[in-house]
Design an enzyme around this catalytic site. Structure first.
Site, mmCIF file in Angstrom:
data_model
loop_
_atom_site.group_PDB
_atom_site.id
_atom_site.type_symbol
_atom_site.label_atom_id
_atom_site.label_comp_id
_atom_site.label_asym_id
_atom_site.label_seq_id
_atom_site.Cartn_x
_atom_site.Cartn_y
_atom_site.Cartn_z
ATOM 1 C CG HIS A 1 41.841 12.524 -0.643
ATOM 2 N ND1 HIS A 1 40.556 12.058 -0.716
ATOM 3 C CD2 HIS A 1 41.941 13.484 -1.575
ATOM 4 C CE1 HIS A 1 39.899 12.698 -1.662
ATOM 5 N NE2 HIS A 1 40.724 13.577 -2.206
ATOM 6 C CE LYS B 1 39.663 -1.889 4.951
ATOM 7 N NZ LYS B 1 38.999 -0.613 4.910
ATOM 8 N NE ARG B 2 46.571 -0.753 -3.285
ATOM 9 C CZ ARG B 2 47.243 -0.021 -4.168
ATOM 10 N NH1 ARG B 2 46.594 0.686 -5.073
ATOM 11 N NH2 ARG B 2 48.557 -0.024 -4.188
ATOM 12 C CE LYS C 1 43.925 1.377 2.975
ATOM 13 N NZ LYS C 1 42.736 2.231 3.139
ATOM 14 C CB THR D 1 34.586 5.274 0.315
ATOM 15 O OG1 THR D 1 35.781 4.777 -0.292
ATOM 16 C CG2 THR D 1 34.673 6.781 0.435
ATOM 17 C CE LYS E 1 32.639 2.390 -2.441
ATOM 18 N NZ LYS E 1 34.047 2.356 -2.895
HETATM 19 C C1 26Q Z 1 51.359 10.042 -4.751
HETATM 20 C C2 26Q Z 1 52.602 10.321 -5.285
HETATM 21 C C3 26Q Z 1 53.247 9.405 -6.089
HETATM 22 C C4 26Q Z 1 52.638 8.207 -6.386
HETATM 23 C C5 26Q Z 1 51.393 7.930 -5.863
HETATM 24 C C6 26Q Z 1 50.741 8.839 -5.036
HETATM 25 C C7 26Q Z 1 49.429 8.516 -4.464
HETATM 26 C C8 26Q Z 1 48.495 7.798 -5.190
HETATM 27 C C9 26Q Z 1 47.266 7.493 -4.648
HETATM 28 C C10 26Q Z 1 49.082 8.947 -3.200
HETATM 29 C C11 26Q Z 1 47.846 8.655 -2.679
HETATM 30 C C12 26Q Z 1 46.929 7.920 -3.394
HETATM 31 C C13 26Q Z 1 45.613 7.555 -2.884
HETATM 32 C C14 26Q Z 1 45.152 7.903 -1.699
HETATM 33 C C15 26Q Z 1 43.835 7.470 -1.251
HETATM 34 O O1 26Q Z 1 43.162 6.697 -1.904
HETATM 35 N N1 26Q Z 1 43.395 7.958 -0.097
HETATM 36 C C16 26Q Z 1 42.101 7.586 0.420
HETATM 37 O O2 26Q Z 1 41.161 8.528 -0.034
HETATM 38 C C17 26Q Z 1 39.849 8.126 0.289
HETATM 39 C C18 26Q Z 1 38.896 9.122 -0.320
HETATM 40 O O3 26Q Z 1 38.949 10.322 0.370
HETATM 41 C C19 26Q Z 1 39.672 8.017 1.794
HETATM 42 O O4 26Q Z 1 38.402 7.505 2.047
HETATM 43 C C20 26Q Z 1 40.730 7.098 2.390
HETATM 44 O O5 26Q Z 1 40.651 7.120 3.803
HETATM 45 C C21 26Q Z 1 42.106 7.531 1.944
HETATM 46 O O6 26Q Z 1 43.079 6.611 2.383
#
Ligand code: 26Q
Length: 810
Positions: A355, A543-544, A549, A651, A655
């Protein structure tokens, strides 16, 4: 139960009595909600049992989606919708003088995810069940989901999200299906019958207890399962004999250290943090999930020969990648298979989605900590690494550099993405550009080694939640216009293009948008006492909060517009409402400061009488799935302005589009595919391309100061960060100035500024022509069918998982 209105009413009243010991006239809204929830769950249970029986009988392949995050939101509304009883239920309750919308609001959001990745998992579950596919979820039942965001004095403050406070009507605890997960200790080897065996000793034992939630398919009787694991002290270790020996404090400490595993979701998004508790979470649910899958498999099969033909395991990013060594461990140490056979099975069972290409998000764990937490798993990864490096050596003898780069264990770290690539049969990116960058840049060496493993699956969203449920009036208009087939076949939305010049349809589209804007405005009026003009452009970025971003780019456009208006209050612009929402990781300084900046600007602009309400700025607190359902339908403009190459897919962009908003965005992630679908005339594209960005990273050639010095607007805005224009007692906004100029603007905010402002101006001209605008809007809705997660899941099912639909009879 739902034979007729009267039986439904009786059943509901009976639930109030049996669950809460109360009656209709005395029950609180919360009691009404839980009674209704219980009633609906009972109704689902019949279908759930039938689905499980069918799956067991059919002996076909089942898929398990392993994810550390499932961002489900509320379930009552979507369950009623998918069961096909939403309208009936609303009517019956109305007759009892109960407002269903109000009751639905009593439910807490299941916020067990950070953002895109977690919400994708939730949309995928909905599509799996709706396509009658045998696919289940596996994750952690966090006691606390993503923190609740409060804005205090313009700053983000994080509060715990106690989502289980009033219980959870959807889950069923299954203590008899609990399994043991082992941490720490040491491995003793022994020769038994001429074979080496591995005995795990002195470990800490944790009990994993499953809670099952039904996942209801759309009007098809399929009910799949989301199994979430909770960590509890294992009775073996936490017994009262230690208490009686005076080890009471130790026993309590042990209890808390175990419960910590499923206590809280890590709030870091796209940023890897080296926290050993996170690694514990990962192994905990992966081990528990695999054990329960294998136990079920063994009920039907005597050996593991056809395991990979019956079971698929998909890992959502690298977070569950320990499924690879854990499956190896179970097959070898517990089931007695040899390495080669176990490896064949494992690498034909596991598939992986990446991702992100951001290096700071890639998981890598220090070898020493890893080894002591998971000694046997480490041994197995070590063996995988050695065998893989040998293979690489056979191919690239002498090319130490390349092999070093590709190794799973190197420089004192275990590299989880490398493990995922080597140990799975499929690796997919989440949008065309993202997959291309994985192949050509980030995972280039691996793509050369295993070209056949790499593929693309562009993300999608469930049109049931994000259109049917979130925007019922738009859904009705669509059905009235093109018929109902789009609900089952979202590609049929394309029929709407025939009406893109139909003045009466466009007028209705406009009316619906205005109603939805009015609903959101009332919410904002009530909560923030800010009055909005529904005729203004609702320009939305939710979004976050993350530097890549580029919420700051949006802010700089607002500041520029405001500067122009201060210069000339009579400037003829289309009034705009800028709406923001999103959470910052608690330790992410620049992201949190961006929130403060937005709120500071909002209070200046919203209170400046001289600009005659031409612009307003609102930051919506605590952006979550439920709030999102109110925002997308009310948006005119969708901000998708990430630095090209950085947003894997996005995503939210889909929406917005599905709800008729027009995208202003960069050529990044799925924006590119949205452009392909709607055509350049129905989207506003700005900024550097990903090739340009990647070239700057590679060869340099960009100097942020040049822009500061040459663009008077940029200079003015950046100076406003440091010259007292913004109330800023602690002089923090100076850090934004410094961050952009002294870090050479790593995400090209200043570089894309001019293009962004030009594009916003073009957009504004288009908005002034209502007919043209709603034509664009209709075209966007019409082409959004391509982004239904039904299509995405169909592609996963056919292209990766090889799973088939099963019809569940009533
Ligand atoms: C990893 C290690 C330790 C703590 C937290 C994490 C962690 C947690 C959440 C790393 C990444 C995430 C989330 C990532 C994420 O949401 N990525 C998004 O995924 C979407 C679905 O594929 C994409 O549409 C987005 O572009 C992408 O940013």
């Amino acid at each position: 139960m739902f034979k007729n209105k009267e039986t439904f009413k009786e059943a509901f009243i009976e639930k109030l009595a049996t669950v809460h010991g109360t009656t209709l006239d005395l029950a609180t809204d919360m009691e009404k909600y839980t009674a209704l929830g219980n009633l609906i769950r009972d109704y689902i249970t019949q279908k759930w049992i039938e689905t499980n029986n069918q799956y067991m009988k059919n002996n076909q392949k089942e898929m398990y989606y392993f994810s550390l995050e499932f961002l489900l939101g509320k379930l009552l509304g979507s369950n009623l919708l998918n069961l096909g009883i939403a309208d009936a239920c609303k009517e019956v309750l109305q007759e009892l003088d109960i407002d269903l919308d109000m009751i639905e609001n009593m439910e807490s959001d299941a916020g067990l995810g950070n953002g895109g990745l977690g919400r994708l998992a939730a949309c995928f579950l909905d599509s799996l069940a709706s396509l009658q596919l045998p696919g289940h979820g596996c994750g952690i039942r966090y006691k606390y989901g993503l923190f609740e965001q409060k804005i205090v004095d313009g700053y983000q403050v994080e509060l715990p999200d106690n989502w289980l406070k009033f219980g959870n009507v959807w889950e069923i605890r299954k203590p008899d299906k609990a399994v043991e997960v082992k941490f720490g200790g040491n491995i003793r080897t022994e020769i038994s019958d001429g074979d080496m065996v591995f005995i795990h000793e002195n470990y800490d034992s944790v009990l994993a207890v499953p809670y099952d939630t039904p996942i209801v398919g759309y009007e098809n009787n399929t009910v799949n399962t989301l199994r979430l694991w909770s960590a509890e002290p294992s009775t073996k270790d936490f017994d009262f004999s230690s208490f009686s020996r005076g080890d009471y404090m130790k026993a309590v400490e042990y209890k808390y250290s175990v419960e910590a595993i499923s206590q809280v979701l890590y709030p870091d998004d796209s940023n890897f943090e080296n926290k050993i508790l996170r690694l514990k979470q990962q192994y905990f649910f992966v081990s528990a999930g695999l054990q329960s899958i294998i136990r079920r498999y063994k009920k039907k099969h005597k050996n593991f020969f056809s395991f990979a033909d019956r079971i698929g395991i998909h890992i959502n990013d690298t977070h569950p990648v320990l499924a690879i060594p854990e499956l190896m461990r179970i097959l070898m140490d517990e089931e007695g298979l040899g390495w080669d056979e176990a490896w064949r099975i494992t690498t034909s069972t596991i598939s992986y989605t990446n991702h992100t290409i951001m290096s700071e998000a890639l998981e890598k764990w220090p070898v020493d900590a890893f080894k002591s937490l998971l000694p046997r798993i480490f041994m197995i990864i070590n063996e995988i690494n050695e065998r893989f490096c040998k293979e690489a050596w056979n191919r690239y003898a002498g090319d130490w550099d390349r092999i070093h780069h590709m190794a799973i264990i190197a420089d004192g770290y275990v590299k989880m993405a490398h493990l995922a690539i080597v140990g799975s049969y499929s690796i997919n990116g989440v949008a065309k550009l993202h997959t291309k960058i994985l192949r050509k840049e980030v995972m280039k060496d691996f793509y050369e080694f295993f070209p056949y493993k790499f593929n693309n699956k562009t993300n999608g969203i469930t049109h049931r939640r994000w259109l049917l449920k979130a925007n019922p009036s738009l859904a009705s208009l669509i059905t009235d216009t093109i018929g109902p087939s789009w609900v089952q076949h979202p590609h049929d939305l394309i029929k709407l293009t025939r009406y893109a010049d139909d003045a009466s349809v466009l007028e209705k589209l406009y009316k619906i948008k205005m109603e939805n804007k009015q609903l959101l405005s009332s919410l904002i009026k009530n909560k923030y006492d800010i009055t909005l003009d529904t005729a203004s452009i609702f320009d939305v970025q939710v979004k976050r909060i993350h530097a890549y971003k580029r919420q700051l780019l949006n802010v700089f456009h607002i500041m520029d517009l405001y500067n122009r208006l201060r210069e000339n209050p009579d400037l003829d612009i289309a009034p705009r409402t800028f709406i923001f929402g999103g959470k910052a990781a608690p330790g992410y300084y620049i992201a949190k400061l961006s929130i403060k900046l937005i709120n500071t600007l909002a209070s200046i602009i919203n209170n400046d009488k001289t600009i005659k309400d031409k612009i307003k700025v609102v930051f919506l607190e605590n952006y979550n799935v439920s709030l999102a359902e109110k925002i997308f339908p009310a948006s005119d403009v969708s901000e998708q302005i990430s630095t090209a190459s950085k947003e894997a897919s996005g995503t939210g962009n889909m929406k917005f589009m599905m709800n008729g908003a027009i995208t202003i965005g960069t050529m990044d992630g799925a924006n590119i595919e949205i452009t392909e679908e709607v055509g350049n005339e129905n989207i506003f594209i700005l900024g550097l391309t990903s090739d340009e960005v990647l070239n700057f990273y590679r060869y340099g050639g960009y100097n942020a100061w040049d822009i500061y010095n040459s663009d008077a607007r940029v200079k003015m805005i950046l100076n406003q960060m440091i010259n007292g224009f913004l109330p800023d007692e602690k002089e923090q906004f100076r850090n934004i100035f410094n961050y952009l100029l002294y870090n050479n603007d790593e995400y090209f905010v200043l570089k894309d500024f001019a293009s962004y402002v030009d594009t916003q101006n073009r957009l504004e001209q288009k908005f002034k022509n209502k007919n043209k605008w709603y034509k664009m809007s209709a075209n966007n809705i019409a082409h959004s069918g391509k982004f239904s997660s039904d299509g995405t899941i169909h592609e996963y099912a056919v292209g990766i998982w090889k799973i088939d639909p099963t019809h569940i009879s009533e």
